[in-house]
Design a protein around this motif. Structure first.
Motif, PDB file in Angstrom:
ATOM      1  N   GLN A 416       7.315 -28.032  14.856  1.00 52.78           N
ATOM      2  CA  GLN A 416       6.413 -26.806  14.197  1.00 52.78           C
ATOM      3  C   GLN A 416       7.426 -27.104  12.952  1.00 52.78           C
ATOM      4  O   GLN A 416       8.406 -26.451  12.890  1.00 52.78           O
ATOM      5  CB  GLN A 416       6.711 -25.619  15.342  1.00 52.78           C
ATOM      6  N   ALA A 417       6.578 -27.298  12.256  1.00 48.47           N
ATOM      7  CA  ALA A 417       7.829 -27.400  11.081  1.00 48.47           C
ATOM      8  C   ALA A 417       7.084 -26.001  10.164  1.00 48.47           C
ATOM      9  O   ALA A 417       8.031 -25.470   9.351  1.00 48.47           O
ATOM     10  CB  ALA A 417       6.367 -28.117   9.694  1.00 48.47           C
ATOM     11  N   GLY A 418       6.698 -25.197  10.463  1.00 45.13           N
ATOM     12  CA  GLY A 418       7.050 -23.036   9.638  1.00 45.13           C
ATOM     13  C   GLY A 418       4.900 -23.023  10.020  1.00 45.13           C
ATOM     14  O   GLY A 418       5.084 -23.091  11.039  1.00 45.13           O
ATOM     15  N   THR A 419       5.342 -22.059   9.223  1.00 45.11           N
ATOM     16  CA  THR A 419       4.476 -20.817   9.770  1.00 45.11           C
ATOM     17  C   THR A 419       3.429 -20.743   7.687  1.00 45.11           C
ATOM     18  O   THR A 419       3.775 -20.818   7.499  1.00 45.11           O
ATOM     19  CB  THR A 419       4.706 -19.172   9.844  1.00 45.11           C
ATOM     20  N   LEU A 420       1.959 -20.975   7.926  1.00 43.84           N
ATOM     21  CA  LEU A 420       0.845 -21.223   7.328  1.00 43.84           C
ATOM     22  C   LEU A 420       0.344 -19.879   7.385  1.00 43.84           C
ATOM     23  O   LEU A 420      -0.447 -19.480   8.500  1.00 43.84           O
ATOM     24  CB  LEU A 420      -0.557 -22.310   7.186  1.00 43.84           C
ATOM     25  N   TYR A 421      -0.392 -18.906   5.903  1.00 44.27           N
ATOM     26  CA  TYR A 421      -0.201 -17.922   6.514  1.00 44.27           C
ATOM     27  C   TYR A 421      -2.177 -18.175   5.608  1.00 44.27           C
ATOM     28  O   TYR A 421      -1.640 -18.560   4.214  1.00 44.27           O
ATOM     29  CB  TYR A 421       0.395 -16.761   5.556  1.00 44.27           C
ATOM     30  N   LEU A 422      -2.742 -18.216   5.642  1.00 40.93           N
ATOM     31  CA  LEU A 422      -3.861 -18.172   4.729  1.00 40.93           C
ATOM     32  C   LEU A 422      -5.839 -17.862   5.898  1.00 40.93           C
ATOM     33  O   LEU A 422      -5.166 -17.895   7.244  1.00 40.93           O
ATOM     34  CB  LEU A 422      -4.475 -19.338   4.856  1.00 40.93           C
ATOM     35  N   ASP A 423      -6.551 -16.804   4.508  1.00 41.35           N
ATOM     36  CA  ASP A 423      -7.496 -16.333   5.274  1.00 41.35           C
ATOM     37  C   ASP A 423      -7.349 -15.026   6.412  1.00 41.35           C
ATOM     38  O   ASP A 423      -7.861 -15.299   7.438  1.00 41.35           O
ATOM     39  CB  ASP A 423      -8.218 -17.622   5.971  1.00 41.35           C
ATOM     40  N   SER A 424      -6.359 -14.454   6.403  1.00 35.86           N
ATOM     41  CA  SER A 424      -5.931 -13.746   7.065  1.00 35.86           C
ATOM     42  C   SER A 424      -5.384 -13.598   8.565  1.00 35.86           C
ATOM     43  O   SER A 424      -5.600 -12.997   9.640  1.00 35.86           O
ATOM     44  CB  SER A 424      -7.062 -12.858   7.487  1.00 35.86           C
ATOM     45  N   ARG A 425      -4.841 -14.421   8.590  1.00 35.52           N
ATOM     46  CA  ARG A 425      -4.212 -15.619   9.286  1.00 35.52           C
ATOM     47  C   ARG A 425      -2.476 -16.307   9.161  1.00 35.52           C
ATOM     48  O   ARG A 425      -2.558 -17.166   8.321  1.00 35.52           O
ATOM     49  CB  ARG A 425      -5.150 -16.558  10.478  1.00 35.52           C
ATOM     50  N   SER A 426      -2.438 -16.448  10.695  1.00 31.31           N
ATOM     51  CA  SER A 426      -0.656 -16.952  10.250  1.00 31.31           C
ATOM     52  C   SER A 426      -0.817 -17.954  11.632  1.00 31.31           C
ATOM     53  O   SER A 426      -1.225 -17.837  12.786  1.00 31.31           O
ATOM     54  CB  SER A 426       0.383 -15.983  10.834  1.00 31.31           C
ATOM     55  N   CYS A 427      -0.436 -18.809  11.154  1.00 35.54           N
ATOM     56  CA  CYS A 427      -0.813 -20.178  11.398  1.00 35.54           C
ATOM     57  C   CYS A 427       0.873 -20.854  12.112  1.00 35.54           C
ATOM     58  O   CYS A 427       1.650 -21.733  10.783  1.00 35.54           O
ATOM     59  CB  CYS A 427      -1.262 -21.389  11.133  1.00 35.54           C
ATOM     60  N   ASP A 428       1.622 -21.376  13.712  1.00 38.78           N
ATOM     61  CA  ASP A 428       2.399 -21.353  13.628  1.00 38.78           C
ATOM     62  C   ASP A 428       2.540 -22.597  14.343  1.00 38.78           C
ATOM     63  O   ASP A 428       3.520 -23.188  13.784  1.00 38.78           O
ATOM     64  CB  ASP A 428       2.973 -20.701  14.816  1.00 38.78           C
ATOM     65  N   LEU A 429       1.404 -23.488  14.681  1.00 33.84           N
ATOM     66  CA  LEU A 429       1.038 -24.518  14.738  1.00 33.84           C
ATOM     67  C   LEU A 429       0.814 -25.861  13.671  1.00 33.84           C
ATOM     68  O   LEU A 429       0.194 -25.958  13.369  1.00 33.84           O
ATOM     69  CB  LEU A 429       0.169 -24.786  15.832  1.00 33.84           C
ATOM     70  N   THR A 430       1.760 -26.006  13.222  1.00 32.38           N
ATOM     71  CA  THR A 430       2.095 -26.895  11.746  1.00 32.38           C
ATOM     72  C   THR A 430       2.255 -28.579  11.772  1.00 32.38           C
ATOM     73  O   THR A 430       4.025 -28.016  12.577  1.00 32.38           O
ATOM     74  CB  THR A 430       2.463 -26.640  10.687  1.00 32.38           C
ATOM     75  N   VAL A 431       2.577 -29.263  11.485  1.00 30.02           N
ATOM     76  CA  VAL A 431       3.275 -30.281  12.012  1.00 30.02           C
ATOM     77  C   VAL A 431       3.256 -30.987  10.232  1.00 30.02           C
ATOM     78  O   VAL A 431       2.054 -31.397   9.738  1.00 30.02           O
ATOM     79  CB  VAL A 431       2.742 -31.529  12.828  1.00 30.02           C
ATOM     80  N   ARG A 432       4.231 -31.609   9.926  1.00 36.40           N
ATOM     81  CA  ARG A 432       4.473 -32.068   8.891  1.00 36.40           C
ATOM     82  C   ARG A 432       3.957 -33.693   8.921  1.00 36.40           C
ATOM     83  O   ARG A 432       3.507 -34.400   9.778  1.00 36.40           O
ATOM     84  CB  ARG A 432       6.242 -32.771   8.417  1.00 36.40           C
ATOM     85  N   VAL A 433       2.940 -34.463   7.934  1.00 37.55           N
ATOM     86  CA  VAL A 433       2.094 -35.939   7.969  1.00 37.55           C
ATOM     87  C   VAL A 433       2.547 -36.618   6.606  1.00 37.55           C
ATOM     88  O   VAL A 433       2.976 -35.203   5.467  1.00 37.55           O
ATOM     89  CB  VAL A 433       0.743 -34.919   7.296  1.00 37.55           C
ATOM     90  N   ASP A 434       2.435 -37.548   7.183  1.00 37.97           N
ATOM     91  CA  ASP A 434       3.667 -38.618   5.595  1.00 37.97           C
ATOM     92  C   ASP A 434       1.866 -38.845   5.277  1.00 37.97           C
ATOM     93  O   ASP A 434       1.884 -38.697   3.707  1.00 37.97           O
ATOM     94  CB  ASP A 434       4.374 -39.525   6.044  1.00 37.97           C
TER      95      ASP A 434
END
Length: 721
Positions: A416-434
């Motif tokens: 898990q790379a971190g947390t994305l805040y967008l569209d009144s939501r927080s997404c914890d399932l984030t993965v780095r992509v090459d």
């Protein structure tokens, strides 16, 4: 046969996973059936884990961790500790009495730990930390001999040795030592001194007497410089003597000189050098002065001065073929010795310089030997660092590799790379992509709504993929901006670059058909309005043009033109009749449908539910099937992992991974919105329509008969009552 270790398991994501409870579980991890491992490989980069620890585990340096390497690390760590439970406790320090007793080699890491503490002037310490080892590593790298097998010119104290080290680096290249300085290693030093020794042996060989005295060496070099060209000249003259008709062809043609004349010439021009040394004729001698090819004038003059005159006593500036053969015979031994000269970057050095270099060979190799002698301490120091890092990190790695306990218990998985805040939501399932394009091909099989985002922070850039597992996806589209917080708490500007749409819940799928229907109506209305506006604008433009040019079109004395009118202003009675018939038909159909609907009576609620189910049912069914298939595996597989199971992400887990905005439960709210859109007539009409529908239903179900006059009752009373 020893008894198999008793592991304990927990279930998460639809998969049974091992629970790491104590050091014994770690020591016996190799006995765990690999079919029960959650992951079978993971990258050492692009994940939230100490890369130095991963590099120490990655013994084949392929930047991937696989089960054999992880098992070996677990067994190695347990073999160096008295109690394997130290690996469960974590932390980056180890007590000196926690190390295992010395093995067959009589050495224990405790000895190296005490040695490090003594060098750091901490003789009374009973615990060694990772910081102590790091400080010692820094000190070792800065020492004169640090064990890397590379010595720099500054390492030497004698000036001749320093010059030799610099010459080796200049002729055979240099390599960076642990301090980042340029130096030489054993291979380069050995190659240099081998070349120097070969050159010394050549200089002292038997052939060297043939060139003694100096003049013979100069003669051989002068002959060698022109030998091929002189042989060519006499061969051409012999051919001309054989057949006089060959003379024109053996000399340069007129066309050749015309081509040369068209160029800007210098004596270094290769086309001039390719011409014969002198004009070809039968039995001609070779001129060594005047009349010679100007490109070869200087080498031929050197041949006359250094070879022909000293060896033959011939001061004439012409050389015949017998004399040429005699000169070659005189210098043959010396020339053969020159041909055997070793070719190397130091071939131009004389005997004195070579002897001076070889005199420093012992000192140079002694410096390298002394530096290599420090390497065993370095190896033990690396082992000590590895053990301290495994004590701190091994359990966390196991709980993100053998099992995904850290992910399913919401403790922050390493992928898990971190947390994305967008569209009144927080997404914890984030993965780095090459590579976004390549990643999306496989990640799409996860049946999850995925948003690929480009994150920017100053000059830094990276790509992530965020899984939206809750809320709706109506306003997710490429170009939307948000903020991404990495695991270190740094904020990045995030922009959606690609979206893979999938349902996030069955409730969202329920309303999806109606939203699509409303959007289709809005789009069609917008298209019709745009078309009407375009038509009206065109008509007004035509009318304006007609008015502006009316005086130019009218002929002198002609009757005034008819008054202009807007196109379409003429009313077609047939069109009006057709529209009336159509509206009447539509009204009749609607009235008939409404009448049939009202006639259902008590079955009206069931009919409404059936209509709703017919519209939303297929969408909800598809969403339910996709939600059952929603998994984490393809997302990680596309990032370089090898996931062993499906790793489902159900609705409950998805709700915890993507959180929507909610006001705190007991927060005070001011409900009056000064900028809220007024309901006005629209609200009143909606309320009136709702009341009318309820009244009709109540009348149809005979619920109002007691309060209505007989003429308005739905079911008239019988005469006997």
């Amino acid at each position: 046969m020893h008894e198999a270790h008793d592991f304990k398991y927990f279930r998460a994501g639809g998969v049974d996973q091992v629970l790491i409870r104590n050091g014994s579980d770690i020591a016996h991890i190799g006995e765990l059936d690999q079919k029960l491992w959650v992951a079978l490989a993971c990258p050492t980069r692009g994940i939230e884990f100490d890369t130095r620890t991963l590099d120490l585990i990655d013994t084949d340096d392929d930047r991937r961790i696989r089960p054999p390497e992880l098992i070996a690390a677990c067994e190695w760590a347990c073999a160096h500790l008295r109690n394997a439970d130290e690996l469960i406790e974590g932390g980056d320090s180890i007590a000196l009495d926690s190390f295992r007793e010395p093995g067959a080699d009589g050495f224990s890491l405790a000895d190296e730990a005490r040695h490090v503490l003594r060098l750091l002037h901490k003789e009374d310490a009973s615990v060694i930390t990772l910081e102590d080892v790091t400080r010692r590593s820094d000190m070792l790298a800065a020492m004169r001999f640090n064990g890397d097998g590379i010595v720099t010119p500054e390492t030497a104290t004698d000036e001749p040795v320093r010059r030799t080290l610099q010459r080796i680096a200049d002729t055979h290249g240099s390599v960076k030592d642990r301090n980042g300085h340029d130096g030489i290693d054993r291979a380069r030093a050995q190659a240099f001194f081998a070349e120097a020794e070969a050159l010394r042996r050549w200089q002292a060989g038997d052939g060297s007497t043939a060139c003694s005295g100096g003049h013979m060496l100069e003669a051989a070099e002068a002959v060698g410089a022109v030998r091929d060209k002189v042989d060519d000249f006499f061969a051409r003259c012999r051919l001309a003597a054989y057949d006089i008709q060959a003379v024109p062809a053996l000399n340069a043609s007129t066309e050749t000189y015309e081509m040369l004349a068209a160029q800007e010439l210098t004596l270094e021009n290769q086309r001039i050098a390719a011409l014969p040394l002198a004009p070809i004729a039968p039995g001609r001698t070779l001129p060594l002065g005047a009349g010679v090819n100007p490109a070869w004038a200087q080498p031929l003059a050197a041949l006359q001065q250094k070879a022909v005159a000293p060896l033959l006593g011939n001061t004439d500036e012409h050389l015949d073929e017998p004399a040429w053969h005699e000169v070659q015979l005189r210098v043959e031994n010396c020339r053969a010795w020159l041909a055997a000269k070793p070719v190397s970057p130091i071939s131009d050095l004389d005997g004195a310089a070579i002897a001076a270099l070889l005199a420093t060979q012992g000192a140079v190799m002694a410096l390298i030997d002394e530096d290599d002698a420090a390497e065993p301490h370095n190896a033990r120091l690396r082992d000590l660092e590895k053990l301290l890092r495994l004590k701190r990190d091994l359990r966390r790695l196991l709980e993100n590799f053998v099992s995904f306990k850290a992910f399913y218990r919401r403790e922050g998985a390493i992928f898990q790379a971190g947390t994305l805040y967008l569209d009144s939501r927080s997404c914890d399932l984030t993965v780095r992509v090459d590579d976004v394009k390549q990643h999306a091909v496989l990640a799409g099989l996860a049946k999850t709504c995925l948003a690929y985002c480009e994150c920017r922070r100053g000059s830094e850039k990276m790509n992530i993929v965020a899984a939206f597992t809750a809320g709706d996806v109506d306003f997710l589209f490429a170009g939307r901006n948000g903020v991404f917080y990495d695991r270190q708490g740094r904020d990045w500007d995030a922009t959606i670059t690609r979206l893979i749409e999938n349902p996030t819940s069955v409730a969202q799928a329920f309303f999806s058909p109606y939203k699509k229907f409303v959007r289709m109506i809005e789009e069609q209305v917008a298209k019709r309005a745009a078309a009407s506006e375009a038509g009206a604008q065109g008509a007004l433009g035509s009318l304006a043009t007609s008015i502006a040019t009316a005086d130019k079109r009218a002929a002198p004395g002609a009757a005034p033109a008819a008054t202009a009118r807007l196109p379409g202003s003429r009313i077609d009675v047939g069109t009006v009749a057709a529209i009336g018939v159509a509206m009447g038909s539509i009204s009749a159909v609607l009235v008939a449908l409404f009448s049939k609907f009202i006639d259902l009576g008590q079955w009206i609620p069931i009919a409404i539910a059936g209509v709703v189910l017919a519209i939303s049912g297929p969408s909800m069914l598809i969403a339910w099937l996709k939600l059952r298939q929603r998994s984490l595996g393809p997302i990680l597989d596309a990032s370089g992992w090898a996931i062993n199971g499906r790793m489902k992400v159900n609705v409950r887990l998805g709700a915890s991974l993507s959180k929507t905005a909610h006001i705190p439960r007991h927060a005070a709210r001011v409900l009056r919105d000064p900028y809220a859109e007024g309901r006005g007539m629209r609200g009143a009409l909606a309320a009136l329509a709702l009341v009318a529908v309820v009244a009709v239903l109540a009348w149809q179900l005979d619920l109002l008969d007691r309060r209505l006059p007989p003429a308005l009752k739905h079911t008239p009373a019988t005469e006997g009552n």
